[in-house]
Design a protein around this motif. Structure first.
Motif, PDB file in Angstrom:
ATOM      1  N   VAL A  44       0.854  -1.197   0.000  1.00 54.96           N
ATOM      2  CA  VAL A  44       0.000   0.000   0.000  1.00 54.96           C
ATOM      3  C   VAL A  44       0.886   1.241   0.000  1.00 54.96           C
ATOM      4  O   VAL A  44       0.592   2.233  -0.685  1.00 54.96           O
ATOM      5  CB  VAL A  44      -0.945   0.010   1.213  1.00 54.96           C
ATOM      6  CG1 VAL A  44      -1.813   1.263   1.214  1.00 54.96           C
ATOM      7  CG2 VAL A  44      -1.822  -1.240   1.231  1.00 54.96           C
ATOM      8  N   PHE A  94      -0.270   3.314  -3.204  1.00 47.62           N
ATOM      9  CA  PHE A  94      -1.134   4.454  -2.877  1.00 47.62           C
ATOM     10  C   PHE A  94      -0.327   5.700  -2.530  1.00 47.62           C
ATOM     11  O   PHE A  94      -0.504   6.768  -3.127  1.00 47.62           O
ATOM     12  CB  PHE A  94      -2.057   4.072  -1.724  1.00 47.62           C
ATOM     13  CG  PHE A  94      -2.943   5.199  -1.254  1.00 47.62           C
ATOM     14  CD1 PHE A  94      -4.019   5.610  -2.028  1.00 47.62           C
ATOM     15  CD2 PHE A  94      -2.707   5.836  -0.046  1.00 47.62           C
ATOM     16  CE1 PHE A  94      -4.833   6.649  -1.598  1.00 47.62           C
ATOM     17  CE2 PHE A  94      -3.512   6.866   0.390  1.00 47.62           C
ATOM     18  CZ  PHE A  94      -4.587   7.273  -0.383  1.00 47.62           C
ATOM     19  N   CYS A 133      -4.781   0.077  -5.289  1.00 44.58           N
ATOM     20  CA  CYS A 133      -4.132   1.156  -4.545  1.00 44.58           C
ATOM     21  C   CYS A 133      -3.423   2.140  -5.469  1.00 44.58           C
ATOM     22  O   CYS A 133      -3.342   3.333  -5.164  1.00 44.58           O
ATOM     23  CB  CYS A 133      -3.155   0.575  -3.523  1.00 44.58           C
ATOM     24  SG  CYS A 133      -3.969  -0.272  -2.158  1.00 44.58           S
TER      25      CYS A 133
END
Length: 270
Positions: free
Chosen positions: A74, A78, A159
């Motif tokens: 992540v 992201f 993500c």
């Protein structure tokens, strides 16, 4: 007279991805932070919280390490994409790209290629740390390896697309850094990454976390690295792999829609 045929969207995306990877590894500070931060958290928290789990042949350090391998991707998707896109737009790089034949879809593909490469490296690094410091077992069962593959692909894709949306709606790099880290850290706490087992968290927190990808990515990776008996420590008492696939697929679709709706080449008019 022959006509010049331009490369397709996917081919341009692969070329863009190669350029993104080269650019990423030229920024040493960014490389060190991207890879070192999740591993450092694993070492610090795992060392402080490591203890035997009653009636089970695993430790809380192993549970935390398995979940943090999921949360590490992540960070590389992201966070890094959201911040990187905001930086590209603020520096005018996106505006210059707009004058080229490359469509926005190729830019998206390039980001996914970058994230795929860095996330593989992140998983390998954190797996090594988990094995060396917490005696985390590496999966050998073909079914678990297949689970690791599809959780990885769905997690990275969802993500990355959400990172594009984040980087598109924030007006500056500093804003993207603040928002990305706030969301990332908060979701790690309520998704049971830092608190093991997840059943120690208030149910309302986990219910909120269940709407977002982090919980499901980490749960998927726990199912890969931990024995079957560890599933009893999940909120539902099972790994819920069909639900993991459903939620992450839904976020891939939602992320694509959000990325397409919010993406902009410059800050003009904002």
């Amino acid at each position: 007279m022959s006509t010049l045929t331009l490369p397709g969207t996917f081919s341009l995306g692969l070329v863009r991805g190669a350029a993104e990877i080269k650019q990423f590894f030229r920024l040493r500070e960014q490389v060190i932070f991207t890879f070192a931060f999740p591993s450092l958290l694993m070492v610090l928290l795992g060392s402080m919280l490591n203890s035997s789990m009653p009636g089970m042949a695993i430790t809380t350090g192993q549970v935390l390490a398995a979940g943090m391998i999921g949360s590490g991707i992540v960070s590389t998707s992201f966070n890094s994409v959201g911040i990187g896109l905001a930086a590209d737009r603020e520096a005018g790089a996106l505006k210059r790209l707009r004058g080229t034949p490359m469509p926005a879809a190729s830019y998206f593909i390039g980001k996914i290629v970058l994230v795929g490469a860095t996330s593989i490296a992140q998983v390998v690094l954190m797996s090594v740390v988990g094995v060396l410091l917490f005696d985390l077992g590496l999966p050998t069962d073909p079914a678990k390896l297949l689970t690791a593959l599809w959780v990885f692909l769905l997690g990275v894709t969802s993500c990355t697309l959400l990172g594009i949306a984040l980087g598109s709606v924030t007006k500056s790099v500093s804003g993207a850094v603040a928002v990305a880290n706030l969301i990332y850290i908060a979701l790690q706490f309520i998704s049971g990454v830092f608190v093991t087992p997840i059943t120690n968290l208030p149910k309302v927190m986990v219910d909120i976390a269940s709407f977002f990808p982090v919980k499901w990515i980490c749960q998927g990776f726990r199912s890969v690295f931990l024995p079957a008996e560890a599933a009893s420590q999940e909120m539902a008492g099972t790994w819920e792999l069909p639900m993991v696939a459903l939620v992450l697929t839904a976020w891939c679709v939602a992320g694509l829609l959000l990325a397409k709706l919010t993406f902009r080449w410059s800050n003009e008019g904002k």
